[in-house]
Motif scaffolding. Structure first.
Motif, PDB file in Angstrom:
ATOM      1  N   ASP A 135     -12.752 -13.380   3.570  1.00  0.00           N
ATOM      2  CA  ASP A 135     -12.948 -13.430   2.120  1.00  0.00           C
ATOM      3  C   ASP A 135     -11.706 -13.031   1.338  1.00  0.00           C
ATOM      4  N   VAL A 136     -10.752 -12.337   1.977  1.00  0.00           N
ATOM      5  CA  VAL A 136      -9.526 -11.909   1.308  1.00  0.00           C
ATOM      6  C   VAL A 136      -8.325 -12.246   2.189  1.00  0.00           C
ATOM      7  N   LEU A 137      -7.288 -12.781   1.556  1.00  0.00           N
ATOM      8  CA  LEU A 137      -6.025 -13.057   2.239  1.00  0.00           C
ATOM      9  C   LEU A 137      -4.926 -12.244   1.585  1.00  0.00           C
ATOM     10  N   VAL A 138      -4.174 -11.483   2.405  1.00  0.00           N
ATOM     11  CA  VAL A 138      -3.022 -10.739   1.917  1.00  0.00           C
ATOM     12  C   VAL A 138      -1.775 -11.576   2.188  1.00  0.00           C
ATOM     13  N   VAL A 139      -0.980 -11.779   1.134  1.00  0.00           N
ATOM     14  CA  VAL A 139       0.250 -12.561   1.239  1.00  0.00           C
ATOM     15  C   VAL A 139       1.420 -11.672   0.838  1.00  0.00           C
ATOM     16  N   GLY A 140       2.412 -11.553   1.717  1.00  0.00           N
ATOM     17  CA  GLY A 140       3.588 -10.757   1.424  1.00  0.00           C
ATOM     18  C   GLY A 140       4.660 -11.590   0.755  1.00  0.00           C
ATOM     19  N   LEU A 141       5.081 -11.143  -0.448  1.00  0.00           N
ATOM     20  CA  LEU A 141       6.155 -11.803  -1.193  1.00  0.00           C
ATOM     21  C   LEU A 141       7.197 -10.749  -1.548  1.00  0.00           C
ATOM     22  N   ASP A 142       8.351 -10.768  -0.878  1.00  0.00           N
ATOM     23  CA  ASP A 142       9.396  -9.764  -1.082  1.00  0.00           C
ATOM     24  C   ASP A 142       8.806  -8.362  -0.919  1.00  0.00           C
ATOM     25  N   ASP A 143       8.849  -7.520  -1.977  1.00  0.00           N
ATOM     26  CA  ASP A 143       8.352  -6.147  -1.843  1.00  0.00           C
ATOM     27  C   ASP A 143       6.963  -5.982  -2.442  1.00  0.00           C
ATOM     28  N   SER A 144       6.194  -7.052  -2.542  1.00  0.00           N
ATOM     29  CA  SER A 144       4.850  -6.973  -3.095  1.00  0.00           C
ATOM     30  C   SER A 144       3.847  -7.681  -2.189  1.00  0.00           C
ATOM     31  N   LEU A 145       2.587  -7.261  -2.314  1.00  0.00           N
ATOM     32  CA  LEU A 145       1.490  -7.893  -1.598  1.00  0.00           C
ATOM     33  C   LEU A 145       0.539  -8.500  -2.622  1.00  0.00           C
ATOM     34  N   HIS A 146       0.216  -9.775  -2.443  1.00  0.00           N
ATOM     35  CA  HIS A 146      -0.702 -10.462  -3.341  1.00  0.00           C
ATOM     36  C   HIS A 146      -2.014 -10.706  -2.600  1.00  0.00           C
ATOM     37  N   LEU A 147      -3.125 -10.359  -3.245  1.00  0.00           N
ATOM     38  CA  LEU A 147      -4.440 -10.482  -2.628  1.00  0.00           C
ATOM     39  C   LEU A 147      -5.187 -11.656  -3.256  1.00  0.00           C
ATOM     40  N   TYR A 148      -5.641 -12.578  -2.398  1.00  0.00           N
ATOM     41  CA  TYR A 148      -6.342 -13.774  -2.854  1.00  0.00           C
ATOM     42  C   TYR A 148      -7.758 -13.790  -2.291  1.00  0.00           C
ATOM     43  N   GLN A 149      -8.699 -14.198  -3.128  1.00  0.00           N
ATOM     44  CA  GLN A 149     -10.071 -14.390  -2.679  1.00  0.00           C
ATOM     45  C   GLN A 149     -10.216 -15.809  -2.157  1.00  0.00           C
ATOM     46  N   LEU A 150     -10.774 -15.933  -0.974  1.00  0.00           N
ATOM     47  CA  LEU A 150     -10.936 -17.245  -0.333  1.00  0.00           C
ATOM     48  C   LEU A 150     -12.378 -17.720  -0.459  1.00  0.00           C
ATOM     49  N   PRO A 151     -12.569 -19.053  -0.357  1.00  0.00           N
ATOM     50  CA  PRO A 151     -11.592 -20.078   0.025  1.00  0.00           C
ATOM     51  C   PRO A 151     -10.801 -20.664  -1.134  1.00  0.00           C
ATOM     52  N   GLY A 152     -11.038 -20.231  -2.364  1.00  0.00           N
ATOM     53  CA  GLY A 152     -10.418 -20.879  -3.515  1.00  0.00           C
ATOM     54  C   GLY A 152      -9.048 -20.364  -3.905  1.00  0.00           C
ATOM     55  N   PHE A 153      -8.501 -19.358  -3.174  1.00  0.00           N
ATOM     56  CA  PHE A 153      -7.185 -18.776  -3.452  1.00  0.00           C
ATOM     57  C   PHE A 153      -7.096 -18.227  -4.881  1.00  0.00           C
ATOM     58  N   LYS A 154      -8.128 -17.507  -5.297  1.00  0.00           N
ATOM     59  CA  LYS A 154      -8.098 -16.845  -6.600  1.00  0.00           C
ATOM     60  C   LYS A 154      -7.400 -15.501  -6.439  1.00  0.00           C
TER      61      LYS A 154
ATOM     62  N   ASP B  91      -5.592  -9.329  -7.034  1.00  0.00           N
ATOM     63  CA  ASP B  91      -4.823  -8.097  -7.227  1.00  0.00           C
ATOM     64  C   ASP B  91      -3.405  -8.301  -6.705  1.00  0.00           C
ATOM     65  N   VAL B  92      -2.500  -7.463  -7.199  1.00  0.00           N
ATOM     66  CA  VAL B  92      -1.111  -7.458  -6.743  1.00  0.00           C
ATOM     67  C   VAL B  92      -0.712  -6.009  -6.489  1.00  0.00           C
ATOM     68  N   ILE B  93      -0.179  -5.739  -5.314  1.00  0.00           N
ATOM     69  CA  ILE B  93       0.334  -4.412  -4.975  1.00  0.00           C
ATOM     70  C   ILE B  93       1.848  -4.527  -4.965  1.00  0.00           C
ATOM     71  N   ALA B  94       2.475  -4.095  -6.047  1.00  0.00           N
ATOM     72  CA  ALA B  94       3.920  -4.255  -6.214  1.00  0.00           C
ATOM     73  C   ALA B  94       4.608  -2.901  -6.205  1.00  0.00           C
ATOM     74  N   GLY B  95       5.606  -2.753  -5.333  1.00  0.00           N
ATOM     75  CA  GLY B  95       6.378  -1.523  -5.294  1.00  0.00           C
ATOM     76  C   GLY B  95       5.680  -0.340  -4.677  1.00  0.00           C
ATOM     77  N   ASN B  96       4.514  -0.529  -4.077  1.00  0.00           N
ATOM     78  CA  ASN B  96       3.759   0.584  -3.498  1.00  0.00           C
ATOM     79  C   ASN B  96       3.779   0.594  -1.974  1.00  0.00           C
ATOM     80  N   VAL B  97       4.325  -0.463  -1.380  1.00  0.00           N
ATOM     81  CA  VAL B  97       4.286  -0.576   0.075  1.00  0.00           C
ATOM     82  C   VAL B  97       5.413   0.218   0.710  1.00  0.00           C
ATOM     83  N   GLY B  98       6.508   0.425  -0.017  1.00  0.00           N
ATOM     84  CA  GLY B  98       7.647   1.141   0.534  1.00  0.00           C
ATOM     85  C   GLY B  98       8.781   0.227   0.921  1.00  0.00           C
ATOM     86  N   GLY B  99       8.774  -1.005   0.432  1.00  0.00           N
ATOM     87  CA  GLY B  99       9.797  -1.990   0.775  1.00  0.00           C
ATOM     88  C   GLY B  99       9.151  -3.323   1.085  1.00  0.00           C
ATOM     89  N   THR B 100       9.853  -4.137   1.832  1.00  0.00           N
ATOM     90  CA  THR B 100       9.324  -5.437   2.225  1.00  0.00           C
ATOM     91  C   THR B 100       8.342  -5.251   3.380  1.00  0.00           C
TER      92      THR B 100
END
Length: 400
Positions: free
Chosen positions: A335-354, A357-366
Motif C-alpha cells: 500500500d506504500v512505496l518509499v522512493v529515495g530522491l537525493d537526500d529525501s524520501l517520498h512516500l506514495y500510496q499505491l496503486p495510484g502513486f498518490k 508524505d515527504v521526509i526531507a533532510g531527516n534521514v541523515g544524508g542520501t
C-alpha cells in the motif's frame, strides 16, 4: 641678607608651590599619555582605524552564540519515532529479523549491534555489541530462524556467522568468498543458503552454503550491476538485479522437497523502461516487483504468474518523476512505496502513486537502504554518511 620675618614667609610658601607643581605635572601627564590597550575604545567611530573599513561584529555576542546553536538543531519528521544509535562511525549495513523485533546494524567502527526494536524509544537504549577486531562489515543478514547473523567483511571479503543468544554471540564459522570487491548485499535463502552480491564484481552474483561451499555463480550479462533484491518465502525464492540495461531479469532459487539447494533458473524478464534500471525491490509475499530507472519512471509489476508456462509479468501501474530515483522499497501490504530522491524520501500510496508524505533532510544524508517491518507498520532507513539508523511510522497505519 635674609631677614627673619621674610624667611618665615618663604618657609611657609615652599610646600604650597611644590604641591601646585606636582598637580600641574600630573595634569600634563594625563593629557599627553598614550591610551593603553585596556582602555581602547569599543566604538568604531572613536577608533583611529580607516573610516571606510567595515565594522567588525562582536566575537562574544549572545546573538552569534544563538545562531551557531541553531545551525546544529535537528528537526525530526512527525513520522520518525526512534533512532538506533551508538556507532562511532558510519553505518554500512542494516537488517531486520523476520518477526520485526531485532534490528542489526554494522558500521565502520568495527562493531555489530543488535537492538530490541521495542526499546529503541527508551532514553537509555540497550543493545548487544559484537566487536570485530581486525576489519569492519559492509553488510549483514539475520537468518529466518533468528539463531544466526551473517556479516560480510570489507577487506578479506569473507562471511562471518555468529550464533545469536550464545555466550558472547560466538563466531561459529568464517569463510572466504573469493570476491575481489566489497560485498554490498547479503541475504538468506531459507536457513541454509546465503546470497552474496557486489555491484563492483562484474555482472555476477553468488550463492554459498553456510559451510562455505560455493553453490552457484550466476552471470547477469548486463554490463554493470547497480543493486539487487532477494525475497524468500516457504515456497518461493526470487532474485533480481538492477543493471546497466533497461530490462530486469528474475531468477528462481530452487530447492527440493527436503530443502536442499538444487539450482538457479531465470524465469522472467521485466521490459518497458527506456534506460538503465537503478533499483528494484520485491513485495514480502513475492507476488510484486517495483523497478525504477534512469528514464525517471517507476513501474509496479505483478509477477504472480505461471512462469513455468512462460507467462509474462503484468504491468500494474507506472509513475513519472522529475528526477532519477535512487532506491525503491515496497511495504508488505503493497500500500506504500518509499522512493529515495537525493537526500529525501517520498512516500506514495499505491496503486495510484498518490504522494502522501515527504521526509526531507531527516534521514541523515542520501538513503542507501530502506527495510519494512513485516507487520507493515514502520520502516527503517539508513544513509550513506550517518552513524545512526532512523525508524519511521507508516503514514497509513497508527500502530507499531
Amino acid at each position: 641678607r635674609v631677614h627673619g620675618g621674610n624667611f618665615h614667609k618663604m618657609e611657609l610658601s615652599l610646600p604650597v608651590v611644590s604641591a601646585g607643581l606636582c598637580v600641574l605635572l600630573a595634569i600634563v601627564w594625563m593629557l599627553f599619555r598614550k591610551p593603553s590597550k585596556q582602555s581602547k575604545p569599543e566604538s568604531s567611530s572613536a577608533s583611529p582605524a580607516n573610516e571606510n573599513s567595515a565594522p567588525q561584529p562582536a566575537k562574544n555576542s549572545s546573538g552569534a552564540k544563538k545562531d551557531k546553536k541553531e545551525k546544529h538543531v535537528v528537526h525530526h519528521h512527525p513520522l520518525q519515532f526512534a533512532v538506533a544509535k551508538g556507532h562511532q562511525n558510519v553505518v554500512t549495513g542494516v537488517d531486520l529479523s523476520v518477526d520485526g523485533k531485532v534490528l542489526c546494524t554494522v558500521s565502520e567502527d568495527r562493531t555489530i549491534r543488535l537492538f530490541a526494536v521495542s526499546h529503541l524509544s527508551d532514553p537509555q537504549q540497550k543493545f548487544v555489541r559484537i566487536n570485530m577486531e581486525d576489519e569492519y562489515a559492509t553488510a549483514c543478514a539475520i537468518d529466518p530462524t533468528e539463531k544466526f547473523v551473517a556479516v560480510a567483511t570489507q577487506f578479506s571479503r569473507s562471511i562471518r556467522i555468529h550464533q545469536l543468544g550464545a555466550k558472547n554471540h560466538d563466531l561459529v564459522r568464517t569463510f572466504k568468498t573469493g570476491l575481489t570487491t566489497p560485498i554490498d548485499k547479503l541475504g538468506w535463502c531459507r536457513s541454509n543458503v546465503l546470497f552474496v552480491f557486489s555491484k563492483q564484481d562484474g555482472t555476477s552474483f553468488h550463492f554459498f552454503s553456510t559451510e562455505g561451499h560455493e553453490l552457484r555463480t550466476v552471470a547477469t550479462n548486463q554490463m554493470l550491476n547497480f543493486s539487487a533484491a532477494l525475497v524468500s518465502t516457504p515456497t518461493l525464492s526470487f532474485v533480481t538485479v538492477a543493471a546497466f540495461t533497461s530490462d530486469a531479469k528474475i531468477w528462481q532459487v530452487a530447492f527440493d522437497k527436503i530443502g536442499h539447494f538444487t539450482g538457479v533458473n531465470k524465469v522472467m524478464d521485466l521490459k518497458g523502461h527506456r534506460s538503465s534500471i537503478v533499483s528494484v525491490c520485491f513485495s514480502q509475499d513475492a507476488k510484486c516487483v517495483v523497478t525504477c530507472s534512469k528514464d525517471k519512471t517507476i513501474r509496479l509489476w505483478n509477477i504472480d504468474v505461471r512462469f513455468h508456462e512462460q507467462e509474462d509479468p503484468k504491468l500494474i501501474s507506472s509513475h513519472d518523476l522529475d528526477q532519477v530515483p535512487r532506491l525503491v522499497s515496497l511495504s508488505p501490504m503493497k500500500d506504500v512505496l518509499v522512493v529515495g530522491l537525493d537526500d529525501s524520501l517520498h512516500l506514495y500510496q499505491l496503486p495510484g502513486f498518490k504522494e502522501i508524505d515527504v521526509i526531507a533532510g531527516n534521514v541523515g544524508g542520501t538513503a542507501n537502504q530502506v527495510i519494512w517491518s513485516p507487520n507493515n507498520n514502520f520502516f527503517i532507513a539508513s544513509a550513506e554518511a550517518d552513524k545512526s539508523t532512523k525508524l519511521f511510522r507508516n503514514p497509513l497505519h497508527s500502530g507499531l
